[in-house]
Design an enzyme around this catalytic site. Structure first.
Site, PDB file in Angstrom:
ATOM      1  N   ILE A 158      47.303  38.723  42.250  1.00 20.68           N
ATOM      2  CA  ILE A 158      47.112  37.443  41.550  1.00 20.68           C
ATOM      3  C   ILE A 158      48.455  36.845  41.130  1.00 20.68           C
ATOM      4  CG2 ILE A 158      46.065  36.327  39.526  1.00 20.68           C
ATOM      5  CD1 ILE A 158      43.824  38.498  39.729  1.00 20.68           C
ATOM      6  N   SER A 236      44.313  37.573  32.476  1.00 20.72           N
ATOM      7  CA  SER A 236      44.231  38.968  32.928  1.00 20.72           C
ATOM      8  C   SER A 236      43.232  39.788  32.107  1.00 20.72           C
ATOM      9  CB  SER A 236      45.626  39.583  32.926  1.00 20.72           C
ATOM     10  OG  SER A 236      45.629  40.702  33.748  1.00 20.72           O
ATOM     11  N   ARG A 237      43.634  40.256  30.940  1.00 24.16           N
ATOM     12  CA  ARG A 237      42.711  40.957  30.045  1.00 24.16           C
ATOM     13  C   ARG A 237      43.070  40.596  28.609  1.00 24.16           C
ATOM     14  NH1 ARG A 237      39.776  41.342  33.598  1.00 24.16           N
ATOM     15  NH2 ARG A 237      38.896  43.175  34.622  1.00 24.16           N
ATOM     16  N   ASP A 261      41.688  32.874  29.302  1.00 21.75           N
ATOM     17  CA  ASP A 261      40.405  33.003  30.009  1.00 21.75           C
ATOM     18  C   ASP A 261      39.755  34.328  29.630  1.00 21.75           C
ATOM     19  OD1 ASP A 261      38.501  32.130  32.039  1.00 21.75           O
ATOM     20  OD2 ASP A 261      39.232  33.834  33.224  1.00 21.75           O
ATOM     21  N   GLU A 266      35.850  39.847  23.774  1.00 28.72           N
ATOM     22  CA  GLU A 266      34.998  38.931  24.540  1.00 28.72           C
ATOM     23  C   GLU A 266      33.615  39.468  24.857  1.00 28.72           C
ATOM     24  OE1 GLU A 266      37.467  38.400  28.147  1.00 28.72           O
ATOM     25  OE2 GLU A 266      35.882  39.400  29.264  1.00 28.72           O
ATOM     26  N   HIS A 298      36.155  33.668  30.748  1.00 25.26           N
ATOM     27  CA  HIS A 298      36.324  34.596  31.873  1.00 25.26           C
ATOM     28  C   HIS A 298      35.753  33.996  33.167  1.00 25.26           C
ATOM     29  CE1 HIS A 298      37.304  39.080  32.430  1.00 25.26           C
ATOM     30  NE2 HIS A 298      37.383  38.483  33.609  1.00 25.26           N
ATOM     31  N   GLN A 299      36.207  32.787  33.478  1.00 27.86           N
ATOM     32  CA  GLN A 299      35.683  32.106  34.654  1.00 27.86           C
ATOM     33  C   GLN A 299      36.703  32.001  35.777  1.00 27.86           C
ATOM     34  OE1 GLN A 299      35.316  27.884  32.789  1.00 27.86           O
ATOM     35  NE2 GLN A 299      35.815  27.471  34.912  1.00 27.86           N
TER      36      GLN A 299
HETATM   37  P1  NAD Z   1      47.062  44.096  41.142  1.00 23.41           P
HETATM   38  O1  NAD Z   1      46.791  45.547  40.946  1.00 23.41           O
HETATM   39  O2  NAD Z   1      47.154  43.549  42.529  1.00 23.41           O
HETATM   40  O3  NAD Z   1      48.434  43.711  40.396  1.00 23.41           O
HETATM   41  C1  NAD Z   1      48.787  44.162  39.143  1.00 23.41           C
HETATM   42  C2  NAD Z   1      50.302  44.206  39.100  1.00 23.41           C
HETATM   43  O4  NAD Z   1      50.685  44.559  37.763  1.00 23.41           O
HETATM   44  C3  NAD Z   1      50.907  45.236  40.042  1.00 23.41           C
HETATM   45  O5  NAD Z   1      51.931  44.656  40.823  1.00 23.41           O
HETATM   46  C4  NAD Z   1      51.457  46.306  39.107  1.00 23.41           C
HETATM   47  O6  NAD Z   1      52.635  46.942  39.601  1.00 23.41           O
HETATM   48  C5  NAD Z   1      51.762  45.472  37.881  1.00 23.41           C
HETATM   49  N1  NAD Z   1      51.889  46.269  36.666  1.00 23.41           N
HETATM   50  C6  NAD Z   1      51.306  47.455  36.353  1.00 23.41           C
HETATM   51  N2  NAD Z   1      51.746  47.873  35.157  1.00 23.41           N
HETATM   52  C7  NAD Z   1      52.615  46.940  34.723  1.00 23.41           C
HETATM   53  C8  NAD Z   1      53.409  46.823  33.553  1.00 23.41           C
HETATM   54  N3  NAD Z   1      53.397  47.779  32.630  1.00 23.41           N
HETATM   55  N4  NAD Z   1      54.196  45.747  33.432  1.00 23.41           N
HETATM   56  C9  NAD Z   1      54.236  44.789  34.390  1.00 23.41           C
HETATM   57  N5  NAD Z   1      53.509  44.846  35.521  1.00 23.41           N
HETATM   58  C10 NAD Z   1      52.720  45.915  35.680  1.00 23.41           C
HETATM   59  O7  NAD Z   1      45.970  43.348  40.294  1.00 23.41           O
HETATM   60  P2  NAD Z   1      45.507  41.826  40.438  1.00 23.41           P
HETATM   61  O8  NAD Z   1      44.406  41.738  41.441  1.00 23.41           O
HETATM   62  O9  NAD Z   1      46.699  40.976  40.619  1.00 23.41           O
HETATM   63  O10 NAD Z   1      44.852  41.582  39.017  1.00 23.41           O
HETATM   64  C11 NAD Z   1      45.626  41.572  37.837  1.00 23.41           C
HETATM   65  C12 NAD Z   1      44.711  41.587  36.645  1.00 23.41           C
HETATM   66  O11 NAD Z   1      43.975  40.367  36.610  1.00 23.41           O
HETATM   67  C13 NAD Z   1      43.607  42.673  36.717  1.00 23.41           C
HETATM   68  O12 NAD Z   1      44.074  43.893  36.156  1.00 23.41           O
HETATM   69  C14 NAD Z   1      42.494  42.083  35.897  1.00 23.41           C
HETATM   70  O13 NAD Z   1      42.612  42.575  34.577  1.00 23.41           O
HETATM   71  C15 NAD Z   1      42.776  40.585  35.894  1.00 23.41           C
HETATM   72  N6  NAD Z   1      41.713  39.792  36.544  1.00 23.41           N
HETATM   73  C16 NAD Z   1      41.142  38.774  35.841  1.00 23.41           C
HETATM   74  C17 NAD Z   1      40.156  37.990  36.432  1.00 23.41           C
HETATM   75  C18 NAD Z   1      39.514  36.820  35.713  1.00 23.41           C
HETATM   76  O14 NAD Z   1      38.479  36.312  36.176  1.00 23.41           O
HETATM   77  N7  NAD Z   1      40.063  36.344  34.612  1.00 23.41           N
HETATM   78  C19 NAD Z   1      39.748  38.258  37.737  1.00 23.41           C
HETATM   79  C20 NAD Z   1      40.363  39.297  38.428  1.00 23.41           C
HETATM   80  C21 NAD Z   1      41.345  40.063  37.825  1.00 23.41           C
END
Ligand code: NAD
Length: 335
Positions: A158, A236-237, A261, A266, A298-299
């Site tokens: 992302i 993200s979270r 989001d 939540e 969370h959309q």
């Molecule tokens: P991903 O695993 O592809 O990428 C996460 C990245 O974070 C990786 O490159 C990893 O090396 C890095 N990371 C890990 N620990 C870290 C730290 N301490 N400091 C900095 N970077 C660090 O995951 P993604 O698919 O890109 O998703 C990221 C987050 O987005 C998910 O964990 C999820 O919580 C959130 N998400 C939210 C929604 C939403 O609808 N709002 C949807 C999907 C995912």
């Protein structure tokens, strides 16, 4: 032969729609439960081989022990983040855990950009104004995103998609990740320490997972070194942000804009229509009262493409795990 039963928790009408459509090719017995998985609702799991959960279902050691007693073989997350699952407990119980590591990173990245543009150009306010025949521009002043410094924390699927979007806007992009992405570096993204990003960015967008290292990464200390009027975006979270600290800095006008989001508490609110209820969570009420805060429930993932991919990957993950085959994407298997 009896078909494999999957119990879905936290089911929304759109989950049912997409999973039923794609299950035609898989033939599982789908049991849709609207409630969240927790210690009270676990009794609804009956003769199920698989439990399919989403972001706010509770999958702690106690729940996993009970699932094992009920002979559940697989916990299938229909999302990317897995911070709500006790993976060690699942391993001990012999339950496989899988997820959808990447369904549409663009869906979330585009939502983060939408939040930036809404907060900046106040299109949500303009929409309401014009409907009331108020054509004044006072109070709608924005800034050019072009030329600004954007800090991206986490450049996985992302974060990478988001970095490309802001590069397209003509921004300077600084990134922090425990692993650098060479493609992004070639495109001009500069990896820096997290503190350098906090100090230099005009906009910070969070795309790292929630874990012990990232919990409350946005807190009074990190906020104290950020530029005045900083814009913070969190798709993200929720627990990446210490909410009371952020509220304090919003009250002091230190934070210029906040787009979230996701929210730490939540699970009691999001994905529900509470329009007739008295909300007991004072932090979310305070956040929603600021004119420079945008909350979406969370959309970010919620696109047609993403829901298609989520349904297909989840059903394929389950099929492969039951057949003891490798999953199509190694990152989908969590234990
Ligand atoms: P991903 O695993 O592809 O990428 C996460 C990245 O974070 C990786 O490159 C990893 O090396 C890095 N990371 C890990 N620990 C870290 C730290 N301490 N400091 C900095 N970077 C660090 O995951 P993604 O698919 O890109 O998703 C990221 C987050 O987005 C998910 O964990 C999820 O919580 C959130 N998400 C939210 C929604 C939403 O609808 N709002 C949807 C999907 C995912």
């Amino acid at each position: 032969m009896q078909s494999v039963k999957i119990s879905f928790f936290s089911t929304q009408p759109y989950d049912k729609l997409f999973f039923e459509k794609y299950n035609a090719d898989f033939g599982f017995d789908l049991d849709f439960i609207e409630m969240q998985l927790n210690s009270k609702t676990i009794q609804l799991v009956e003769n199920s081989d698989v439990v399919c959960v989403f972001v706010n279902d509770i999958v702690n050691a106690e729940i996993i022990e009970e699932l094992a007693r009920k002979k559940v073989k697989i916990i299938a997350l229909r999302c990317a983040g897995f911070n709500n699952v006790d993976l060690d407990a699942a391993k001990k119980a012999g339950i496989r855990v899988c997820r959808v590591p990447s369904y549409s990173p663009e869906a979330v990245a585009e939502h983060a950009m939408a939040m930036i543009l809404t907060l900046n150009r106040k299109t949500h306010k303009a929409y309401n104004r014009v409907r009331e025949q108020n054509f004044s521009l006072n109070g709608l002043l924005g800034f050019d995103v072009h030329g600004k410094t954007i800090g991206v924390i986490g450049t996985g699927n992302i974060g990478k998609a988001f970095a490309k979007i802001v590069l397209g806007f003509g921004c300077k992009v600084l990134a922090f990740d425990i692993n650098k992405d060479e493609d992004l570096e070639k495109l001009g993204v500069q990896y820096e320490s997290v503190d350098t990003i906090f100090k230099s960015a005009d906009i910070i967008s969070l795309h790292c997972p929630l874990n012990e290292k990232t919990k409350h990464i946005i807190n009074s200390d990190s906020l104290s070194i950020m530029k005045k009027n900083i814009m913070i975006i969190n798709t993200s979270r929720g627990a990446l942000i210490n909410t009371p600290d952020v509220i304090e800095d919003l009250k002091k006008s230190k934070i210029g804009y906040l787009g979230i989001d996701v929210y730490e508490q939540e699970e009691k609110l999001f994905f529900k229509d509470l329009s007739e209820d008295i909300i007991q969570d004072d932090d979310i009420q305070r956040l929603m009262s600021f004119p420079n805060v945008l909350v979406t429930a969370h959309q970010a993932f919620f696109t047609n493409e993403a829901l298609t991919q989520i349904a297909l990957t989840t059903l394929k993950n389950i099929t492969n795990l039951l057949a003891q085959k490798d999953l199509e994407n190694n990152a989908a298997l969590l234990n």
